[in-house]
Design a protein around this motif. Structure first.
Motif, PDB file in Angstrom:
ATOM      1  N   ALA A 220     -41.491   2.051 -24.637  1.00 26.35           N
ATOM      2  CA  ALA A 220     -40.287   1.218 -24.752  1.00 26.35           C
ATOM      3  C   ALA A 220     -39.253   1.602 -23.701  1.00 26.35           C
ATOM      4  N   LYS A 221     -39.131   2.888 -23.419  1.00 28.02           N
ATOM      5  CA  LYS A 221     -38.178   3.335 -22.399  1.00 28.02           C
ATOM      6  C   LYS A 221     -38.573   2.806 -21.020  1.00 28.02           C
ATOM      7  N   LYS A 222     -39.875   2.755 -20.734  1.00 22.51           N
ATOM      8  CA  LYS A 222     -40.343   2.195 -19.445  1.00 22.51           C
ATOM      9  C   LYS A 222     -40.018   0.706 -19.370  1.00 22.51           C
ATOM     10  N   ILE A 223     -40.224   0.014 -20.469  1.00 23.42           N
ATOM     11  CA  ILE A 223     -39.921  -1.419 -20.513  1.00 23.42           C
ATOM     12  C   ILE A 223     -38.436  -1.640 -20.268  1.00 23.42           C
ATOM     13  N   ALA A 224     -37.604  -0.858 -20.965  1.00 20.84           N
ATOM     14  CA  ALA A 224     -36.163  -0.992 -20.829  1.00 20.84           C
ATOM     15  C   ALA A 224     -35.717  -0.712 -19.399  1.00 20.84           C
ATOM     16  N   ALA A 225     -36.323   0.296 -18.776  1.00 21.89           N
ATOM     17  CA  ALA A 225     -35.969   0.633 -17.393  1.00 21.89           C
ATOM     18  C   ALA A 225     -36.313  -0.507 -16.443  1.00 21.89           C
ATOM     19  N   LEU A 226     -37.436  -1.146 -16.656  1.00 24.47           N
ATOM     20  CA  LEU A 226     -37.844  -2.266 -15.803  1.00 24.47           C
ATOM     21  C   LEU A 226     -36.931  -3.475 -16.009  1.00 24.47           C
ATOM     22  N   LEU A 227     -36.467  -3.641 -17.242  1.00 24.72           N
ATOM     23  CA  LEU A 227     -35.569  -4.774 -17.515  1.00 24.72           C
ATOM     24  C   LEU A 227     -34.167  -4.520 -16.985  1.00 24.72           C
TER      25      LEU A 227
END
Length: 227
Positions: A220-227
């Motif tokens: 989820a942290k990777k997803i948030a960083a990409l967003l």
């Protein structure tokens, strides 16, 4: 405008053998939901059939049953969300920046052949949105084809629950297929951590995948960083 996440959950409550219950691995939803919530993202739950989501009993025991999972179960409004999930035909993919497939062995049954989920996933991916999964959630990517007829996973690096982990979890004789082998058969460049059950995340462009329940927060942290 805040980013919008579509969280995918299962409707299945048991293995082929009805005496063996399964369902959503709750922390794989709650860990990610908590991360997304802290970033101010809007979130929606979708399931292959819409409606009720059963919980995997083993996800409600220590050490999987942690603070976020307990808080979810203690909140009637949150639990109500798991009774009223949207069906894919109610979802306009243009409304979402990312789709995140949660796991639990149940998803092996209803995720792969959901044409509605495949449509949403393809549309989000092809316009550059994020497609993500954790643990068995990658079964939701098994049969998704892009507009050119190729598998979304073909030639892409990813991870998900390993066959070694199925054996160690003593469910290798219960599961309907070997998800890791099926992924490789479709041309996916499957990776896994050196040790089972440790957090491991793979990012390949706008495809983000986590290996096991312990990888949900990092995914989820990777997803948030990409967003």
């Amino acid at each position: 405008m805040s980013k919008r996440i579509l969280n995918v959950v299962t409707n299945v409550g048991h293995y082929d053998d009805p005496s063996h219950p399964t369902g959503l691995w709750l922390s794989e939803l709650t860990h990610a939901w908590h991360v997304f919530e802290r970033h101010g993202f809007e979130q929606t739950l979708v399931s292959p059939a819409g409606g009720h989501v059963p919980l995997e009993p083993r996800s409600l025991k220590f050490p999987n049953y942690d603070r976020t999972a307990k808080a979810w179960r203690a909140d009637p409004a949150r639990m109500a969300l798991l009774d009223t999930t949207a069906a894919p035909d109610r979802i306009d993919s243009a409304d979402y920046d990312a789709i995140y497939f949660t796991g639990g062995h149940a998803v092996m049954y209803d995720f792969p052949d959901s044409t509605g989920l495949q449509r949403i996933t393809r549309e989000i991916f092809e316009r550059g949105g994020i497609v993500a999964s954790v643990c068995h959630g990658y079964c939701g990517l098994l049969n998704t084809q892009l507009s050119d007829g190729t598998y979304l996973v073909a030639g892409r690096k990813l991870t998900g629950f390993a066959w070694q982990e199925e054996v160690l979890a003593r469910v290798d004789e219960l599961v309907p297929y070997n998800a890791e082998a099926e992924m490789k058969e479709r041309g996916a460049l499957y990776e896994k951590a050196m040790l089972p059950f440790v957090s491991y995340v793979v990012v390949d462009g706008n495809l983000v995948t986590g290996q096991n329940p312990g990888s949900a927060k990092a995914t989820a942290k990777k997803i948030a960083a990409l967003l």
